[in-house]
Design a protein around this motif. Structure first.
Motif, short mmCIF file in Angstrom:
data_model
loop_
_atom_site.label_atom_id
_atom_site.label_comp_id
_atom_site.label_asym_id
_atom_site.label_seq_id
_atom_site.Cartn_x
_atom_site.Cartn_y
_atom_site.Cartn_z
N GLN A 300 -2.51 9.27 -12.39
CA GLN A 300 -1.93 8.07 -12.99
C GLN A 300 -0.78 8.37 -13.96
OE1 GLN A 300 -2.91 5.35 -11.66
NE2 GLN A 300 -4.60 6.36 -10.59
N TRP A 301 -0.72 9.59 -14.46
CA TRP A 301 0.33 9.96 -15.42
C TRP A 301 1.45 10.73 -14.73
CZ3 TRP A 301 -2.29 11.90 -20.58
CH2 TRP A 301 -2.60 10.79 -21.36
N SER A 302 1.77 10.35 -13.52
CA SER A 302 2.83 11.04 -12.78
C SER A 302 4.02 10.14 -12.50
CB SER A 302 2.26 11.59 -11.46
OG SER A 302 1.23 12.52 -11.71
N GLY A 303 4.07 9.01 -13.17
CA GLY A 303 5.17 8.07 -12.98
C GLY A 303 4.84 6.93 -12.04
N ASN A 304 3.75 7.08 -11.29
CA ASN A 304 3.38 6.04 -10.32
C ASN A 304 2.96 4.74 -11.01
OD1 ASN A 304 1.26 7.97 -11.04
ND2 ASN A 304 -0.11 6.66 -9.88
N GLY A 305 2.47 4.85 -12.24
CA GLY A 305 2.08 3.65 -12.98
C GLY A 305 3.23 2.70 -13.24
N LEU A 306 4.45 3.24 -13.28
CA LEU A 306 5.63 2.41 -13.48
C LEU A 306 5.80 1.41 -12.35
CD1 LEU A 306 8.17 5.11 -14.66
CD2 LEU A 306 7.22 3.28 -16.06
N VAL A 307 5.52 1.87 -11.12
CA VAL A 307 5.72 1.03 -9.94
C VAL A 307 4.46 0.25 -9.60
CG1 VAL A 307 6.26 1.05 -7.47
CG2 VAL A 307 7.51 2.54 -9.03
N SER A 308 3.29 0.87 -9.74
CA SER A 308 2.04 0.22 -9.35
C SER A 308 1.80 -1.07 -10.12
CB SER A 308 0.86 1.17 -9.58
OG SER A 308 0.97 2.30 -8.76
N TYR A 309 2.18 -1.07 -11.42
CA TYR A 309 1.91 -2.24 -12.24
C TYR A 309 3.16 -2.89 -12.82
CZ TYR A 309 -3.11 -1.69 -11.97
OH TYR A 309 -4.39 -1.63 -11.50
N TYR A 310 4.30 -2.19 -12.79
CA TYR A 310 5.49 -2.76 -13.43
C TYR A 310 6.74 -2.61 -12.57
CZ TYR A 310 2.48 -3.25 -17.40
OH TYR A 310 1.44 -3.61 -18.20
N ILE A 311 6.57 -2.80 -11.27
CA ILE A 311 7.74 -2.67 -10.40
C ILE A 311 8.80 -3.72 -10.73
CG2 ILE A 311 6.83 -4.18 -8.57
CD1 ILE A 311 8.13 -2.19 -6.55
N SER A 312 8.36 -4.89 -11.21
CA SER A 312 9.33 -5.93 -11.57
C SER A 312 10.26 -5.44 -12.68
CB SER A 312 8.62 -7.22 -11.99
OG SER A 312 7.77 -6.98 -13.10
N GLY A 313 9.69 -4.74 -13.68
CA GLY A 313 10.51 -4.21 -14.77
C GLY A 313 11.45 -3.11 -14.31
#
Length: 529
Positions: A300-313
């Motif tokens: 989860q701390w590999s940058g994927n959290g940016l897209v999995s939950y905040y792709i709109s941002g």
């Protein structure tokens, strides 16, 4: 340290699988009625992961729906983080009780209880009249997911035929994308509804996997290892025979499995290896713990959290602000992710766990570096091509992520744990997942809002650190029967019984035999008196 302490071979003749040191020809499961039926029923066990995936994509979708954000009075910043992160806090608080349900009541009961709690949470969520009520519902949703998640992969890995165990346990976590795809395209469709049903419908549909699970889980056989651990060897043998040999209890593979499971679990019981602190006690267990904790964090701390939950941002930051376009990209990305993740499940025993982890993490690091550069260029120039390059890097990044992390997060961690520590050990891993997700979902939107693309540099450095850690600590376990994997970590000190017993295992087996003989003699004498 990267070479590990393994003494068990991972090489198997092509077209064969190994049990208790012997090789057997591959089994065609689709030709065997019982095995085919069991694997079809296991689909309902796998749905636990799909529920998790549905939630992640639904959050992305709801935050892109104007109808939802307007109704909830435009949450943003730290409030948006709480909206996503509260579910992981609920999961974290549920973890201490999950192993007692899975080990005490059984794997199926764990799935049932967790699904029941999730249905209650979805009802509360779908009826929400304000943001506070919605957040409370998501807390209970996380609580239920943790309980079901703590039992489902255990049942899969302990029930599957030894030839198919690696594939099925790896597939378990990849079905995250099935739920994610459904939620992504459902929210895209409901975006065209101009009232509250645009977000209530996706919320209601979230209950469907849990309803299917509580209805169908009782048709799935219970774990034979759980039966054995509970002192029910006859039921354990029956499940093994029914599932692995079409009901033939005298089948050679079944008998070898049965003896190895029986002796290994007896040794584990004798050594009392069931406590929460057991993973701190020996060098092999400490290595397992390092892998469990790191896998949870790295997943989860590999940058994927940016897209999995905040792709709109992320997409807004590169000039893609239209909600329809964002939802389409999210939907297509999830389809691509599912294809790659599912295909890679069939190479776990061919390529091996360790090479897949290394290839995956190295590829992610390279992609994230390019992603960061393109984001900086777009921020400086606002050239559309740089924004398009970021989208391309997101797809390529996830291609590498899905080579290992989507499936092996559960597939690898569940198999490296001996039965007596399996349920509790997985809690350590899931706890790290929840901690990382709670941190990410709370911090990511704040960081993206205040420092934009500069936040990506943190992940570039972190991915390099991950790669070094994996190289030195992750051990290869391919083509190894479940009970024998302990040898890769503990060597001759492994608690393994049966035909492939270690030296320590044989000594303890002898002690158990002598103890049983003395008790039987004492009982006969007392009866005679």
């Amino acid at each position: 340290m990267g070479g590990a302490t393994a003494i068990a071979s991972t090489n198997v003749t092509p077209g064969h699988f190994r049990v208790a040191g012997q090789e057997f020809p591959h089994v065609k499961w689709w030709n065997l009625r019982n095995l085919r039926a069991t694997y079809c029923l296991l689909f309902f066990v796998i749905l636990t992961s799909a529920t998790n995936g549905y939630d992640g994509s639904m959050v992305n979708g709801l935050l892109s729906l104007k109808q939802f954000t307007t109704y909830m009075k435009n949450p943003g910043g730290s409030i948006t983080g709480l909206f996503s992160g509260i579910m992981f806090l609920g999961s974290l608080l549920a973890l201490p009780v999950t192993p007692y349900i899975a080990d005490g009541l059984g794997r199926r009961w764990g799935i049932f209880i967790g699904s029941l709690i999730m249905i209650f949470a979805v009802i509360l969520q779908s009826c929400s009249v304000n943001f506070s009520m919605f957040i409370a519902a998501r807390f209970f949703l996380g609580f239920g997911v943790a309980i079901a998640h703590g039992a489902a992969p255990l049942l899969i890995t302990e029930l599957c035929h030894p030839q198919h165990r690696a594939i099925f346990t790896t597939i378990y976590n990849t079905t995250w994308y099935i739920g994610s795809i459904v939620a992504a395209w459902l929210t895209f469709g409901t975006n065209h509804i101009g009232n509250q049903w645009s977000w209530r419908i996706p919320s209601i549909v979230q209950a469907l996997p849990s309803i299917l699970q509580i209805t169908c889980v009782w048709f799935v056989p219970e774990s034979p290892r759980w039966y054995m651990f509970k002192g029910k060897p006859e039921q354990a043998l029956k499940v093994l025979a029914d599932v692995h040999a079409e009901g033939n209890a005298n089948d050679e593979v079944v008998q070898l499995e049965f003896e190895e499971i029986k002796e290994t679990l007896a040794i584990e019981k004798e050594q009392e290896t069931t406590g929460w602190l057991e993973l701190f006690q020996t060098p092999g267990n400490r290595r397992r713990l390092l892998i469990l904790i790191s896998a949870g964090l790295f997943s989860q701390w590999s940058g994927n959290g940016l897209v999995s939950y905040y792709i709109s941002g992320v997409l807004t930051g590169i000039g893609i602000k239209d909600s329809n376009t964002q939802l389409i990209i999210n939907g297509v990305l999830n389809i691509w992710n599912m294809i790659i993740a599912t295909v890679m499940c069939f190479f776990v025993d061919k390529i091996g766990r360790r090479p897949l982890f290394l290839i995956s993490t190295a590829g992610m690091m390279c992609c994230f570096i390019v992603w960061t550069i393109c984001s900086e260029r777009y921020d400086a120039t606002h050239v559309k091509a740089n924004g398009s390059a970021v989208v391309a890097m997101i797809f390529l990044y996830y291609t590498f992520y899905n080579i290992a992390w989507s499936g092996l997060l559960v597939g690898y961690t569940v198999e490296i744990l001996p039965f007596a520590m399996r349920a509790k050990g997985m809690c350590y891993m899931f706890a790290m997942v929840d901690v990382a997700l709670f941190f990410n979902t709370y911090v990511n939107p704040i960081a993206l809002k205040h420092i934009g693309w500069k936040y990506y540099i943190v992940y570039c450095v972190w991915l390099a650190a991950e790669l070094i850690f994996i190289f030195f600590f992750y051990i290869e376990t391919k083509n190894t029967p479940l009970e024998e994997i302990a040898k890769h970590f503990d060597g001759d000190a492994a608690l393994v019984g049966g035909a492939m017993a270690t030296e320590k295992g044989r000594i303890i087996e002898q002690e158990i035999h002598e103890k049983d003989t003395k008790e039987a003699t004492a009982h006969e004498e007392s009866v005679g008196l």
